[in-house]
Scaffold this motif. Structure first.
Motif, mmCIF file in Angstrom:
data_model
loop_
_atom_site.group_PDB
_atom_site.id
_atom_site.type_symbol
_atom_site.label_atom_id
_atom_site.label_comp_id
_atom_site.label_asym_id
_atom_site.label_seq_id
_atom_site.Cartn_x
_atom_site.Cartn_y
_atom_site.Cartn_z
ATOM 1 N N ARG A 83 -11.308 -3.779 1.737
ATOM 2 C CA ARG A 83 -10.040 -3.055 1.509
ATOM 3 C C ARG A 83 -8.896 -4.020 1.204
ATOM 4 N NH1 ARG A 83 -10.282 1.546 6.312
ATOM 5 N NH2 ARG A 83 -12.271 2.410 5.615
ATOM 6 N N ASN A 86 -10.625 4.193 11.288
ATOM 7 C CA ASN A 86 -10.336 4.672 9.932
ATOM 8 C C ASN A 86 -11.535 4.363 9.035
ATOM 9 O OD1 ASN A 86 -9.226 5.623 7.585
ATOM 10 N ND2 ASN A 86 -7.892 3.839 7.259
ATOM 11 N N ASP A 87 -12.526 5.271 9.126
ATOM 12 C CA ASP A 87 -13.694 5.162 8.241
ATOM 13 C C ASP A 87 -13.420 6.118 7.083
ATOM 14 O OD1 ASP A 87 -16.091 4.892 7.046
ATOM 15 O OD2 ASP A 87 -17.324 5.453 8.763
ATOM 16 N N ASP A 88 -13.642 7.405 7.319
ATOM 17 C CA ASP A 88 -13.262 8.405 6.324
ATOM 18 C C ASP A 88 -11.764 8.693 6.507
ATOM 19 O OD1 ASP A 88 -14.589 11.028 4.690
ATOM 20 O OD2 ASP A 88 -12.618 11.266 5.589
ATOM 21 N N LEU A 89 -11.015 8.498 5.438
ATOM 22 C CA LEU A 89 -9.552 8.615 5.542
ATOM 23 C C LEU A 89 -9.112 9.988 6.055
ATOM 24 C CD1 LEU A 89 -6.807 7.225 4.998
ATOM 25 C CD2 LEU A 89 -6.888 8.173 2.690
ATOM 26 N N ARG A 110 -7.087 -4.146 -2.418
ATOM 27 C CA ARG A 110 -5.663 -3.824 -2.546
ATOM 28 C C ARG A 110 -4.985 -4.759 -3.535
ATOM 29 N NH1 ARG A 110 -2.017 -3.661 2.808
ATOM 30 N NH2 ARG A 110 -1.986 -5.912 2.494
ATOM 31 N N PRO A 154 -5.187 -4.099 12.256
ATOM 32 C CA PRO A 154 -5.224 -5.289 11.405
ATOM 33 C C PRO A 154 -4.787 -4.985 9.976
ATOM 34 C CG PRO A 154 -7.424 -4.436 11.778
ATOM 35 C CD PRO A 154 -6.512 -3.655 12.672
ATOM 36 N N SER A 155 -4.324 -6.002 9.304
ATOM 37 C CA SER A 155 -3.872 -5.859 7.917
ATOM 38 C C SER A 155 -5.014 -5.316 7.056
ATOM 39 C CB SER A 155 -3.419 -7.234 7.403
ATOM 40 O OG SER A 155 -3.048 -7.130 6.063
ATOM 41 N N GLY A 156 -4.736 -4.266 6.304
ATOM 42 C CA GLY A 156 -5.728 -3.697 5.388
ATOM 43 C C GLY A 156 -6.510 -2.545 5.976
ATOM 44 N N VAL A 157 -6.269 -2.207 7.233
ATOM 45 C CA VAL A 157 -7.079 -1.156 7.869
ATOM 46 C C VAL A 157 -6.682 0.236 7.360
ATOM 47 C CG1 VAL A 157 -5.621 -0.741 9.923
ATOM 48 C CG2 VAL A 157 -8.094 -0.470 10.087
ATOM 49 N N GLY A 158 -5.445 0.354 6.835
ATOM 50 C CA GLY A 158 -5.028 1.654 6.296
ATOM 51 C C GLY A 158 -3.844 2.292 7.004
ATOM 52 N N LYS A 159 -3.090 1.513 7.784
ATOM 53 C CA LYS A 159 -1.925 2.069 8.510
ATOM 54 C C LYS A 159 -0.919 2.672 7.532
ATOM 55 C CE LYS A 159 -0.837 -1.955 10.158
ATOM 56 N NZ LYS A 159 -1.887 -2.778 9.515
ATOM 57 N N GLY A 160 -0.573 1.865 6.521
ATOM 58 C CA GLY A 160 0.430 2.317 5.556
ATOM 59 C C GLY A 160 -0.020 3.573 4.826
ATOM 60 N N THR A 161 -1.312 3.632 4.492
ATOM 61 C CA THR A 161 -1.869 4.801 3.779
ATOM 62 C C THR A 161 -1.746 6.048 4.660
ATOM 63 O OG1 THR A 161 -3.439 3.278 2.765
ATOM 64 C CG2 THR A 161 -3.941 5.629 2.590
ATOM 65 N N ARG A 193 -5.106 -13.457 6.751
ATOM 66 C CA ARG A 193 -5.032 -12.116 7.342
ATOM 67 C C ARG A 193 -6.353 -11.747 8.020
ATOM 68 N NH1 ARG A 193 -0.634 -8.310 5.126
ATOM 69 N NH2 ARG A 193 0.957 -9.813 4.552
HETATM 70 N N1 LIG Z 1 -10.291 5.249 4.958
HETATM 71 C C1 LIG Z 1 -10.169 4.450 3.900
HETATM 72 N N2 LIG Z 1 -11.226 4.249 3.094
HETATM 73 C C2 LIG Z 1 -11.138 3.431 2.018
HETATM 74 N N3 LIG Z 1 -10.012 2.767 1.663
HETATM 75 C C3 LIG Z 1 -8.934 2.922 2.438
HETATM 76 C C4 LIG Z 1 -8.943 3.763 3.585
HETATM 77 N N4 LIG Z 1 -7.731 3.707 4.152
HETATM 78 C C5 LIG Z 1 -6.987 2.885 3.399
HETATM 79 N N5 LIG Z 1 -7.702 2.416 2.364
HETATM 80 C C6 LIG Z 1 -7.268 1.450 1.335
HETATM 81 O O1 LIG Z 1 -7.239 0.156 1.962
HETATM 82 C C7 LIG Z 1 -6.169 -0.625 1.460
HETATM 83 C C8 LIG Z 1 -5.305 -1.112 2.615
HETATM 84 O O2 LIG Z 1 -4.618 0.007 3.148
HETATM 85 P P1 LIG Z 1 -3.115 -0.114 3.666
HETATM 86 O O3 LIG Z 1 -2.300 -0.884 2.691
HETATM 87 O O4 LIG Z 1 -2.687 1.238 4.031
HETATM 88 O O5 LIG Z 1 -3.378 -1.011 4.950
HETATM 89 P P2 LIG Z 1 -2.353 -1.492 6.083
HETATM 90 O O6 LIG Z 1 -3.063 -1.363 7.365
HETATM 91 O O7 LIG Z 1 -1.070 -0.796 5.936
HETATM 92 O O8 LIG Z 1 -2.185 -3.011 5.711
HETATM 93 P P3 LIG Z 1 -0.977 -4.037 6.061
HETATM 94 O O9 LIG Z 1 -0.926 -4.152 7.525
HETATM 95 O O10 LIG Z 1 -1.373 -5.296 5.384
HETATM 96 O O11 LIG Z 1 0.275 -3.471 5.489
HETATM 97 C C9 LIG Z 1 -5.430 0.228 0.454
HETATM 98 O O12 LIG Z 1 -5.825 -0.120 -0.842
HETATM 99 C C10 LIG Z 1 -5.853 1.667 0.801
HETATM 100 O O13 LIG Z 1 -5.863 2.501 -0.337
#
Ligand SMILES: Nc1ncnc2c1ncn2[C@@H]1O[C@H](COP(=O)(O)OP(=O)(O)OP(=O)(O)O)[C@@H](O)[C@H]1O
Ligand SMILES: Nc1nc2c(ncn2[C@@H]2O[C@H](COP(=O)(O)O)[C@@H](O)[C@H]2O)c(=O)[nH]1
Length: 315
Positions: free
Chosen positions: A263, A301-304, A267, A142-149, A278
């Motif tokens: 998250r 994705n709890d602890d990065l 962002r 899902p959007s915001g879960v941290g895929k891009g990170t 979203r």
């Molecule tokens: N494990 C984590 N713990 C805390 N914050 C996190 C973690 N992983 C990612 N984040 C933060 O959460 C936010 C969303 O992460 P990111 O943009 O990578 O999500 P995404 O899944 O790529 O979203 P989208 O699908 O909308 O592109 C960012 O600000 C990122 O820094």
């Protein structure tokens, strides 16, 4: 299969007319699958890649199919082996071993679906991958879960091993997003035309915008000898699963819905209305991600750092 019928032997290296156009072929192999005869070789129209023509034996008409997928470069010495009623194996005998094995899908579910969607005859190439190391990786969640990170970390740590598939999207660029790097920012009508022309491996309407992976985006990474990473939604993952790409599928889940919401808000890239949209879509996406059977691995994705470690070595 059987030998090439006399008609084909007469046609070799000659012009073949299907009533509307004529195409000449050379160095071809001929195979019969179902009610069609396929010519695989170099054509005067295929440019640098191996071309495909089909003869529908029921109507005796020549067909020039839409050819999907990363295409093999022309070669002077190729062999064709029928694997089953759905696909053939094409060996480029004069190519380096990593570029010698190719599959041409003639009647798989993927090809039938594409054929129906494009309302025309379709075939699809895929490159034979030796070993798992170069298999593309599809990452959804899902959007915001941290895929891009997570993907950024992977690309920073292994720049020569992984390459990012740059998607097309009709959504507006965010601050510090660059065209051609984060996305190919596109006009909807252009994207729709390219989709109709078979230039996309997958596409979907996500949060009211069109997103899609072009065949070229994946090709660019493969041509650089890197493992391709695709960041796409579950609808797209389902299409890639049905395609001949032979990817690995990883779903990233949040530790909780409340944390996902934090998250996404933190962002700060979306308006409140977009955040709400979203989050609504996230519910369905998580449900599908966990239950669809598309994904080989589901990572929380709890602890990065823990999630990143698991991404590098999924169990
Ligand atoms: N494990 C984590 N713990 C805390 N914050 C996190 C973690 N992983 C990612 N984040 C933060 O959460 C936010 C969303 O992460 P990111 O943009 O990578 O999500 P995404 O899944 O790529 O979203 P989208 O699908 O909308 O592109 C960012 O600000 C990122 O820094
Ligand atoms: N089906 C596809 N989904 C894609 C593609 N590229 C990105 N995405 C997904 O869209 C959402 C939103 O992305 P954002 O950049 O606007 O936050 C996210 O879930 C991506 O995974 C694509 O080519 N095809």
């Amino acid at each position: 299969m059987g030998e090439a019928p006399v008609m084909f032997e007469e046609d070799l290296h000659k012009n073949i007319s299907n009533g509307t156009r004529s195409v000449s072929m050379a160095y071809e192999a001929v195979v019969a699958v179902a009610n069609k005869q396929y010519l695989v070789g170099s054509t005067d129209e295929s440019g640098s890649s191996i071309g495909v023509l089909a003869l529908d034996q029921t109507t005796s008409k020549w067909i020039t199919p839409v050819v999907l997928g990363d295409k093999p470069k022309i070669c002077m010495d190729l062999s064709v082996i029928i694997l089953n009623e759905e696909r053939i194996l094409v060996i480029r005998r004069d190519a380096a071993s990593e570029d010698s094995i190719w599959f041409l899908e003639l009647n798989t579910k993927f090809v039938r679906d594409q054929s129906q969607a494009l309302e025309t005859e379709v075939v699809s190439w895929s490159k034979g991958v030796i070993g798992d190391d170069l298999k593309p990786v599809v990452i959804s969640g899902p959007s915001g879960v941290g895929k891009g990170t997570l993907i950024s970390k992977l690309m920073d740590d292994f720049p020569t091993k992984f390459g990012f598939s740059v998607s097309h999207t009709t959504r507006a660029p965010r601050q510090n997003e660059q065209n051609g790097v984060h996305y190919h920012f596109s006009v909807r009508s252009d994207m729709e035309k390219d989709i109709k022309d078979g230039k996309f491996l997958e596409y979907a309407l996500v949060h009211d915008n069109l997103y899609g992976t072009s065949v070229e985006a994946v090709e660019v990474v493969a041509d650089a000898g890197k493992r391709c990473i695709l960041d796409i939604d579950v609808q797209g993952a389902r299409q890639v699963r049905a395609s001949p790409l032979g990817a690995k599928f990883i779903f990233i889940r949040p530790p909780s819905f409340a944390e996902l919401e934090n998250r996404l808000r933190a962002r700060g890239t979306e308006t409140e209305e977009q955040v709400q949209k979203r989050l609504r879509n996230a519910k369905a996406e998580i449900e599908q991600g966990l239950s669809s059977g598309i994904f080989d691995h589901i990572l929380e994705n709890d602890d990065l750092e823990v999630c990143y470690r698991n991404l590098k070595h999924p169990r």
